[in-house]
Design a protein around this motif. Structure first.
Motif, PDB file in Angstrom:
ATOM      1  N   ALA A   1      -0.052  15.106  -8.378  1.00 36.21           N
ATOM      2  CA  ALA A   1       0.227  16.376  -8.545  1.00 36.21           C
ATOM      3  C   ALA A   1       1.271  16.987  -9.363  1.00 36.21           C
ATOM      4  O   ALA A   1       1.282  17.652 -10.289  1.00 36.21           O
ATOM      5  N   ARG A   2       2.536  16.189  -8.963  1.00 34.80           N
ATOM      6  CA  ARG A   2       3.725  16.538  -9.793  1.00 34.80           C
ATOM      7  C   ARG A   2       3.477  15.962 -11.301  1.00 34.80           C
ATOM      8  O   ARG A   2       4.055  16.670 -12.121  1.00 34.80           O
ATOM      9  N   LEU A   3       2.716  14.981 -11.536  1.00 37.32           N
ATOM     10  CA  LEU A   3       2.621  14.778 -12.858  1.00 37.32           C
ATOM     11  C   LEU A   3       1.826  15.637 -13.584  1.00 37.32           C
ATOM     12  O   LEU A   3       2.227  16.042 -14.706  1.00 37.32           O
ATOM     13  N   SER A   4       0.628  16.388 -12.760  1.00 38.62           N
ATOM     14  CA  SER A   4      -0.118  17.229 -13.543  1.00 38.62           C
ATOM     15  C   SER A   4       0.939  18.667 -13.583  1.00 38.62           C
ATOM     16  O   SER A   4       0.613  19.183 -14.884  1.00 38.62           O
ATOM     17  N   ASP A   5       1.652  19.013 -12.910  1.00 36.04           N
ATOM     18  CA  ASP A   5       2.168  20.059 -12.874  1.00 36.04           C
ATOM     19  C   ASP A   5       3.707  19.973 -13.828  1.00 36.04           C
ATOM     20  O   ASP A   5       3.894  20.847 -14.673  1.00 36.04           O
ATOM     21  N   GLU A   6       4.098  18.585 -13.871  1.00 38.71           N
ATOM     22  CA  GLU A   6       5.713  18.675 -14.505  1.00 38.71           C
ATOM     23  C   GLU A   6       5.362  18.048 -15.675  1.00 38.71           C
ATOM     24  O   GLU A   6       6.537  18.052 -16.574  1.00 38.71           O
ATOM     25  N   GLY A   7       4.479  16.837 -15.973  1.00 49.40           N
ATOM     26  CA  GLY A   7       4.196  16.280 -17.062  1.00 49.40           C
ATOM     27  C   GLY A   7       4.946  14.699 -16.997  1.00 49.40           C
ATOM     28  O   GLY A   7       5.930  14.822 -16.135  1.00 49.40           O
ATOM     29  N   SER A   8       4.768  14.068 -17.730  1.00 48.78           N
ATOM     30  CA  SER A   8       5.092  12.426 -17.814  1.00 48.78           C
ATOM     31  C   SER A   8       6.620  12.403 -18.099  1.00 48.78           C
ATOM     32  O   SER A   8       7.356  11.729 -17.699  1.00 48.78           O
TER      33      SER A   8
ATOM     34  N   PRO B   1       0.722  -1.251   0.115  1.00 44.62           N
ATOM     35  CA  PRO B   1      -0.103   0.045   0.009  1.00 44.62           C
ATOM     36  C   PRO B   1       0.872   1.160   0.081  1.00 44.62           C
ATOM     37  O   PRO B   1       1.910   1.192   0.520  1.00 44.62           O
ATOM     38  N   VAL B   2       0.350   2.373  -0.539  1.00 42.66           N
ATOM     39  CA  VAL B   2       1.271   3.534  -0.655  1.00 42.66           C
ATOM     40  C   VAL B   2       0.371   4.436  -0.134  1.00 42.66           C
ATOM     41  O   VAL B   2      -1.001   4.898  -0.156  1.00 42.66           O
ATOM     42  N   PRO B   3       0.780   5.311   0.996  1.00 38.31           N
ATOM     43  CA  PRO B   3      -0.172   6.592   1.699  1.00 38.31           C
ATOM     44  C   PRO B   3      -0.613   7.417   0.570  1.00 38.31           C
ATOM     45  O   PRO B   3      -0.289   7.810  -0.302  1.00 38.31           O
ATOM     46  N   THR B   4      -2.091   7.946   1.109  1.00 37.80           N
ATOM     47  CA  THR B   4      -2.870   8.467   0.284  1.00 37.80           C
ATOM     48  C   THR B   4      -2.035   9.865  -0.020  1.00 37.80           C
ATOM     49  O   THR B   4      -2.034  10.379  -1.112  1.00 37.80           O
ATOM     50  N   GLU B   5      -1.574  10.621   0.914  1.00 41.52           N
ATOM     51  CA  GLU B   5      -0.819  11.773   0.602  1.00 41.52           C
ATOM     52  C   GLU B   5       0.209  11.728  -0.265  1.00 41.52           C
ATOM     53  O   GLU B   5       0.536  12.425  -1.022  1.00 41.52           O
ATOM     54  N   MET B   6       0.905  10.610  -0.118  1.00 44.72           N
ATOM     55  CA  MET B   6       2.080  10.393  -1.015  1.00 44.72           C
ATOM     56  C   MET B   6       1.717  10.350  -2.389  1.00 44.72           C
ATOM     57  O   MET B   6       2.063  10.897  -3.224  1.00 44.72           O
ATOM     58  N   ARG B   7       0.451   9.509  -2.682  1.00 46.11           N
ATOM     59  CA  ARG B   7       0.103   8.996  -3.883  1.00 46.11           C
ATOM     60  C   ARG B   7      -0.267  10.481  -4.616  1.00 46.11           C
ATOM     61  O   ARG B   7      -0.310  10.977  -5.690  1.00 46.11           O
ATOM     62  N   GLU B   8      -1.309  11.384  -3.789  1.00 46.66           N
ATOM     63  CA  GLU B   8      -1.672  12.600  -4.276  1.00 46.66           C
ATOM     64  C   GLU B   8      -0.498  13.653  -4.645  1.00 46.66           C
ATOM     65  O   GLU B   8      -0.831  14.446  -5.564  1.00 46.66           O
ATOM     66  N   ARG B   9       0.512  13.554  -3.940  1.00 49.75           N
ATOM     67  CA  ARG B   9       1.612  14.241  -4.165  1.00 49.75           C
ATOM     68  C   ARG B   9       2.210  14.126  -5.440  1.00 49.75           C
ATOM     69  O   ARG B   9       2.431  14.891  -6.296  1.00 49.75           O
TER      70      ARG B   9
END
Length: 320
Positions: free
Chosen positions: A146-153, A135-143
């Motif tokens: 968010a980086r994917l959205s801001d910085e791109g793949s 499992p991955v903590p929710t906060e870490m997953r959301e972070r």
């Protein structure tokens, strides 16, 4: 069967788990008629239908993802349809945990199940097990999302190449979801995702007793069905569904926002496309998706899957 917890990651072959026997598995490309066949078999045998399609889990897009209608769902129990909000992602592992929970609660009841859908990885996980991902903590997953959205793949793929070159070599630079998954697993556990992918869990369905069908319709017939069905979706409220989805203001990188028909109809709603053009683009995208599904099924589903050219060629009574 005995499952100690709904978290599939804790299940191991030695935990007393017994795979479901005599399940019916029906795979096929979109618009191939597999849902109608599944319902017919379920009615004939008293079975329950389980969604095995990654887009039909979302609660907003009943029409656009061709989920069973309320009238169809009323004929036999249906599970894992429309239970995920569009604001959430949903992985194969999450689906398998939901299946484990469902099957654990069916112990001793003699319930039978028909699994139906177009997501090949779900079928593979059912009969071949799934890597025991942590499992991955929710906060870490959301972070990371968010980086994917801001910085791109592309930028995150370069970061992955530094931290986990092996994973980066297997994941394309445009595959943002898999890139983020590899990065979040590495951060959460300190181990590369490949380490966890080697640890496979048990099968939830007994492959020896499962009856497996894959529908492989004539290409021209399928194209016609796709076009007719999409026109019907529009008449049944697909545009209103997309309008409601757009109003939520969700991240366009979310899986639900990429469902076939959503980008095209959203462009129409923004005034960027005429309706006829949006419909034609959505139909073309559906045809391309069906072709990818057919290719995957052809190469990944082995000889233990019975190929049929049309769903209505199967007599449901043979499953009784």
């Amino acid at each position: 069967m005995s499952v100690a917890t709904s978290d599939i990651e804790t299940i191991s072959p030695g935990s007393g788990f017994e795979p479901v026997k005599d399940a019916v598995l029906i795979a096929g490309p979109t618009a191939s008629g597999k849902s109608a066949l599944a319902l017919a078999i379920a009615i004939q045998t008293g079975a329950e239908v389980i969604n095995t399609d990654s887009m039909q889990v979302y609660d907003v897009l009943r029409v656009l993802t061709a989920r069973p209608s309320p009238a169809e769902e009323a004929q036999r129990p249906h599970h894992l349809y429309g239970h995920v909000p569009p604001s959430a992602g949903y992985s194969t592992g999450q689906w398998l945990r939901d299946i484990a929970h469902l099957l654990a609660n069916s112990e001793g009841s003699g319930r039978r199940f028909v699994f139906v859908g177009g997501t090949g990885l779900y079928f593979r996980a059912l009969t071949g097990g799934l890597s025991a991902m942590p499992p991955v903590p929710t906060e870490m997953r959301e972070r990371w999302r968010a980086r994917l959205s801001d910085e791109g793949s592309t930028a995150l793929h370069a970061l992955l190449a530094e931290k986990d070159p092996e994973a980066a070599s297997r994941i394309g630079s445009a595959d943002g979801q898999r890139i983020v998954r590899a990065l979040e697993v590495l951060e959460a556990t300190g181990e590369p995702i490949g380490h966890w992918q080697k640890k496979r869990g048990p099968s939830l369905v007994d492959p020896a007793t499962a009856r497996r069908l894959v529908i492989a319709p004539d290409r021209s017939l399928l194209r016609a069905r796709i076009d007719t069905r999409f026109d019907g979706m529009v008449g049944a409220g697909a545009i209103d569904e997309v309008k409601a989805l757009v109003r939520l203001g969700l991240d366009p990188a979310l899986p639900c926002m990429k469902a076939i028909g959503v980008p095209e109809l959203a462009s129409y709603l923004r005034g960027e496309l005429a309706l006829d053009d949006a419909l034609e683009q959505a139909k073309a995208a559906t045809r391309q998706y069906a072709k990818r599904q057919e290719t995957w099924f052809r190469h990944q589903l082995g000889p233990d899957w019975r190929r049929i050219d049309a769903a209505d060629r199967i007599d449901p009574s043979v499953f009784g």
